[in-house]
Design a protein around this motif. Structure first.
Motif, PDB file in Angstrom:
ATOM      1  N   SER A  10       0.803  -1.214   0.000  1.00 26.77           N
ATOM      2  CA  SER A  10       0.000   0.000   0.000  1.00 26.77           C
ATOM      3  C   SER A  10       0.837   1.265   0.000  1.00 26.77           C
ATOM      4  O   SER A  10       0.381   2.322  -0.418  1.00 26.77           O
ATOM      5  N   SER A  11       2.090   1.171   0.477  1.00 29.28           N
ATOM      6  CA  SER A  11       2.949   2.351   0.539  1.00 29.28           C
ATOM      7  C   SER A  11       4.148   2.243  -0.390  1.00 29.28           C
ATOM      8  O   SER A  11       5.046   3.069  -0.335  1.00 29.28           O
ATOM      9  N   CYS A  12       4.179   1.227  -1.235  1.00 29.95           N
ATOM     10  CA  CYS A  12       5.330   0.987  -2.102  1.00 29.95           C
ATOM     11  C   CYS A  12       5.175   1.726  -3.424  1.00 29.95           C
ATOM     12  O   CYS A  12       4.098   1.747  -4.013  1.00 29.95           O
ATOM     13  N   GLY A  13       6.263   2.326  -3.892  1.00 30.98           N
ATOM     14  CA  GLY A  13       6.219   3.051  -5.152  1.00 30.98           C
ATOM     15  C   GLY A  13       6.895   2.322  -6.293  1.00 30.98           C
ATOM     16  O   GLY A  13       7.057   2.876  -7.380  1.00 30.98           O
ATOM     17  N   VAL A  14       7.328   1.088  -6.086  1.00 33.42           N
ATOM     18  CA  VAL A  14       8.020   0.323  -7.113  1.00 33.42           C
ATOM     19  C   VAL A  14       7.011  -0.319  -8.058  1.00 33.42           C
ATOM     20  O   VAL A  14       6.163  -1.095  -7.635  1.00 33.42           O
ATOM     21  N   SER A  15       7.092   0.034  -9.321  1.00 37.01           N
ATOM     22  CA  SER A  15       6.173  -0.546 -10.295  1.00 37.01           C
ATOM     23  C   SER A  15       6.744  -1.847 -10.850  1.00 37.01           C
ATOM     24  O   SER A  15       7.949  -2.062 -10.855  1.00 37.01           O
ATOM     25  N   GLY A  16       5.863  -2.714 -11.328  1.00 39.36           N
ATOM     26  CA  GLY A  16       6.298  -3.965 -11.923  1.00 39.36           C
ATOM     27  C   GLY A  16       6.844  -4.967 -10.934  1.00 39.36           C
ATOM     28  O   GLY A  16       7.576  -5.887 -11.310  1.00 39.36           O
ATOM     29  N   CYS A  17       6.514  -4.820  -9.680  1.00 38.98           N
ATOM     30  CA  CYS A  17       7.010  -5.742  -8.659  1.00 38.98           C
ATOM     31  C   CYS A  17       6.322  -7.093  -8.805  1.00 38.98           C
ATOM     32  O   CYS A  17       5.103  -7.170  -8.903  1.00 38.98           O
ATOM     33  N   TRP A 126      13.174   5.946  17.056  1.00 39.89           N
ATOM     34  CA  TRP A 126      12.863   4.913  16.076  1.00 39.89           C
ATOM     35  C   TRP A 126      12.538   5.520  14.728  1.00 39.89           C
ATOM     36  O   TRP A 126      11.931   6.591  14.646  1.00 39.89           O
ATOM     37  N   ARG A 127      12.899   4.810  13.674  1.00 39.29           N
ATOM     38  CA  ARG A 127      12.518   5.221  12.323  1.00 39.29           C
ATOM     39  C   ARG A 127      11.077   4.813  12.043  1.00 39.29           C
ATOM     40  O   ARG A 127      10.506   3.963  12.734  1.00 39.29           O
ATOM     41  N   GLY A 128      10.533   5.398  10.977  1.00 39.76           N
ATOM     42  CA  GLY A 128       9.128   5.209  10.644  1.00 39.76           C
ATOM     43  C   GLY A 128       8.630   3.774  10.613  1.00 39.76           C
ATOM     44  O   GLY A 128       7.611   3.457  11.236  1.00 39.76           O
ATOM     45  N   PRO A 129       9.316   2.854   9.901  1.00 37.37           N
ATOM     46  CA  PRO A 129       8.821   1.477   9.834  1.00 37.37           C
ATOM     47  C   PRO A 129       8.728   0.797  11.195  1.00 37.37           C
ATOM     48  O   PRO A 129       7.837  -0.017  11.426  1.00 37.37           O
ATOM     49  N   VAL A 130       9.646   1.132  12.106  1.00 33.25           N
ATOM     50  CA  VAL A 130       9.616   0.536  13.436  1.00 33.25           C
ATOM     51  C   VAL A 130       8.429   1.081  14.219  1.00 33.25           C
ATOM     52  O   VAL A 130       7.733   0.348  14.936  1.00 33.25           O
ATOM     53  N   VAL A 131       8.166   2.381  14.072  1.00 35.10           N
ATOM     54  CA  VAL A 131       7.035   3.009  14.759  1.00 35.10           C
ATOM     55  C   VAL A 131       5.721   2.401  14.293  1.00 35.10           C
ATOM     56  O   VAL A 131       4.865   2.014  15.105  1.00 35.10           O
ATOM     57  N   THR A 132       5.548   2.303  12.983  1.00 40.31           N
ATOM     58  CA  THR A 132       4.295   1.751  12.469  1.00 40.31           C
ATOM     59  C   THR A 132       4.167   0.275  12.826  1.00 40.31           C
ATOM     60  O   THR A 132       3.052  -0.213  13.081  1.00 40.31           O
ATOM     61  N   GLY A 133       5.282  -0.434  12.873  1.00 37.59           N
ATOM     62  CA  GLY A 133       5.244  -1.832  13.283  1.00 37.59           C
ATOM     63  C   GLY A 133       4.797  -1.984  14.724  1.00 37.59           C
ATOM     64  O   GLY A 133       4.042  -2.915  15.059  1.00 37.59           O
ATOM     65  N   PRO A 156       1.074  14.179  15.963  1.00 43.20           N
ATOM     66  CA  PRO A 156       0.634  15.318  15.149  1.00 43.20           C
ATOM     67  C   PRO A 156       0.960  15.134  13.671  1.00 43.20           C
ATOM     68  O   PRO A 156       1.909  14.427  13.313  1.00 43.20           O
ATOM     69  N   GLY A 157       0.161  15.754  12.833  1.00 41.11           N
ATOM     70  CA  GLY A 157       0.419  15.715  11.399  1.00 41.11           C
ATOM     71  C   GLY A 157      -0.319  14.595  10.704  1.00 41.11           C
ATOM     72  O   GLY A 157      -1.137  13.885  11.277  1.00 41.11           O
ATOM     73  N   THR A 158      -0.022  14.449   9.416  1.00 38.68           N
ATOM     74  CA  THR A 158      -0.696  13.446   8.581  1.00 38.68           C
ATOM     75  C   THR A 158       0.358  12.586   7.883  1.00 38.68           C
ATOM     76  O   THR A 158       0.399  12.493   6.659  1.00 38.68           O
ATOM     77  N   SER A 159       1.204  11.960   8.677  1.00 36.77           N
ATOM     78  CA  SER A 159       2.336  11.204   8.136  1.00 36.77           C
ATOM     79  C   SER A 159       1.994   9.732   7.994  1.00 36.77           C
ATOM     80  O   SER A 159       0.830   9.331   7.962  1.00 36.77           O
ATOM     81  N   ASP A 160       3.052   8.886   7.952  1.00 38.70           N
ATOM     82  CA  ASP A 160       2.847   7.459   7.734  1.00 38.70           C
ATOM     83  C   ASP A 160       2.081   6.796   8.866  1.00 38.70           C
ATOM     84  O   ASP A 160       1.359   5.821   8.649  1.00 38.70           O
ATOM     85  N   VAL A 161       2.209   7.310  10.107  1.00 40.18           N
ATOM     86  CA  VAL A 161       1.462   6.724  11.222  1.00 40.18           C
ATOM     87  C   VAL A 161      -0.038   6.901  11.001  1.00 40.18           C
ATOM     88  O   VAL A 161      -0.830   5.988  11.267  1.00 40.18           O
ATOM     89  N   PHE A 162      -0.420   8.059  10.506  1.00 45.07           N
ATOM     90  CA  PHE A 162      -1.821   8.326  10.194  1.00 45.07           C
ATOM     91  C   PHE A 162      -2.335   7.270   9.220  1.00 45.07           C
ATOM     92  O   PHE A 162      -3.388   6.651   9.429  1.00 45.07           O
ATOM     93  N   LEU A 163      -1.589   7.037   8.159  1.00 49.72           N
ATOM     94  CA  LEU A 163      -2.007   6.061   7.156  1.00 49.72           C
ATOM     95  C   LEU A 163      -2.031   4.650   7.731  1.00 49.72           C
ATOM     96  O   LEU A 163      -2.952   3.873   7.450  1.00 49.72           O
ATOM     97  N   THR A 164      -1.036   4.311   8.545  1.00 51.62           N
ATOM     98  CA  THR A 164      -0.992   2.978   9.142  1.00 51.62           C
ATOM     99  C   THR A 164      -2.223   2.710   9.991  1.00 51.62           C
ATOM    100  O   THR A 164      -2.871   1.664   9.876  1.00 51.62           O
ATOM    101  N   VAL A 165      -2.562   3.654  10.849  1.00 59.71           N
ATOM    102  CA  VAL A 165      -3.716   3.477  11.734  1.00 59.71           C
ATOM    103  C   VAL A 165      -5.007   3.372  10.938  1.00 59.71           C
ATOM    104  O   VAL A 165      -5.837   2.481  11.160  1.00 59.71           O
TER     105      VAL A 165
END
Length: 287
Positions: A10-17, A126-133, A156-165
């Motif tokens: 859902s958050s990956c930008g790689v096409s043709g995977c 922690w970096r983003g992936p660890v926080v969302t995990g 606060p804000g509308t970052s990756d945590v917002f999307l994860t939740v």
């Protein structure tokens, strides 16, 4: 060099995977077998410093006083203040099924990173992936039991945590928090527009620090300017709006870990009513 697959389509930008499938996309995660969370409400803000965690604490306390079983998932990983507000400092325990949440004096369940640290002032770098995990683990690996309403204290804000939740948890609606400043419309608008794009209803707006009431004369002083919550709520079609004062007893009770003792004098009734309405609609749709 090829980017390593994180399996988060859902958050990956790689096409043709080769691992990407047509049906891949956000889907809500199931809690563990000892959790039955009926309704999830996110508490959000487009900026920090507006008292979002305080509003989360007050909403949970007021809902608890109405006789509902309430829990708080503290998704503000790097700056958790929820345990301090409720005076919860006991170490967490676990069993074969998962982690057992802490409980406040009135029985509100609380899950926060700060309850897992050796020292309360230890930083969480922690970096983003660890926080969302970690947030996903709070949902899936905690023995929440039967919960009528879970409030998620968002960063606060509308970052990756917002999307994860909002993509991983079955969120029924959000309450947005602001302060009475000229930029309030933009702050609220960011959160509201993102929620709408994710098809999550905005049930209420709480305008915190809206005024200071003089102890001597009883007059309300608008230190940060005239409250704008009602106008902003009308602009974005938010059904309920509430204002909270600048009150020294807020800080005192939070410092003492007794936020549940604060009397909001009915200021949040409209928000709570709207949360219950949204919950009723969700229950009807699920039947």
């Amino acid at each position: 060099m090829a980017e390593e697959c994180s399996h988060e389509c859902s958050s990956c930008g790689v096409s043709g995977c080769g691992d990407r499938t047509a049906e891949a996309g956000p889907s809500t995660l199931a809690p563990n077998k000892r959790s039955n969370v009926k309704h999830v409400i996110g508490v959000v803000s487009g900026k920090g410093g507006v008292g979002k965690s305080l509003v989360t604490s007050l909403l949970a306390s007021e809902m608890n006083k109405r006789g509902h079983k309430v829990a708080i998932l503290d998704a503000d990983i790097t700056g958790p203040s929820i345990p301090k507000s409720f005076g919860v400092d006991s170490r967490l325990t676990a069993d074969a099924d998962g982690i057992n949440p802490a409980k406040s004096a009135s029985g509100i369940e609380v899950m926060s990173v700060n309850l897992m640290l050796p020292e309360g002032d230890m930083p969480v770098a922690w970096r983003g992936p660890v926080v969302t995990g970690a947030i996903k683990q709070f949902w899936q690996e905690v023995n929440w039991g039967d919960v009528d309403y879970m409030f998620v204290d968002m960063p606060p804000g509308t970052s990756d945590v917002f999307l994860t939740v909002f993509q991983s948890l079955p969120v029924d609606g959000i309450v947005t928090v602001s302060a009475p400043q000229e930029l309030v419309a933009m702050i609220v608008g960011k959160a509201v527009n993102l929620a709408k794009s994710l098809e999550v209803p905005v049930v209420g707006l709480v305008e915190n620090m809206a005024y200071f009431k003089c102890d001597d004369c009883g007059k309300e002083h608008h230190i940060f300017g005239e409250p704008q919550g009602a106008a902003v709520a009308e602009k974005y079609g938010i059904p309920a709006v509430a204002t909270l004062p600048m009150d020294p007893s807020f800080a005192r009770l939070v410092d003492e870990g007794r936020v549940e003792a604060y009397n909001v004098e009915g200021a949040l009734d409209g928000i709570i009513d709207e949360v219950e309405k949204v919950a009723a609609v969700a229950e009807t749709a699920a039947e």
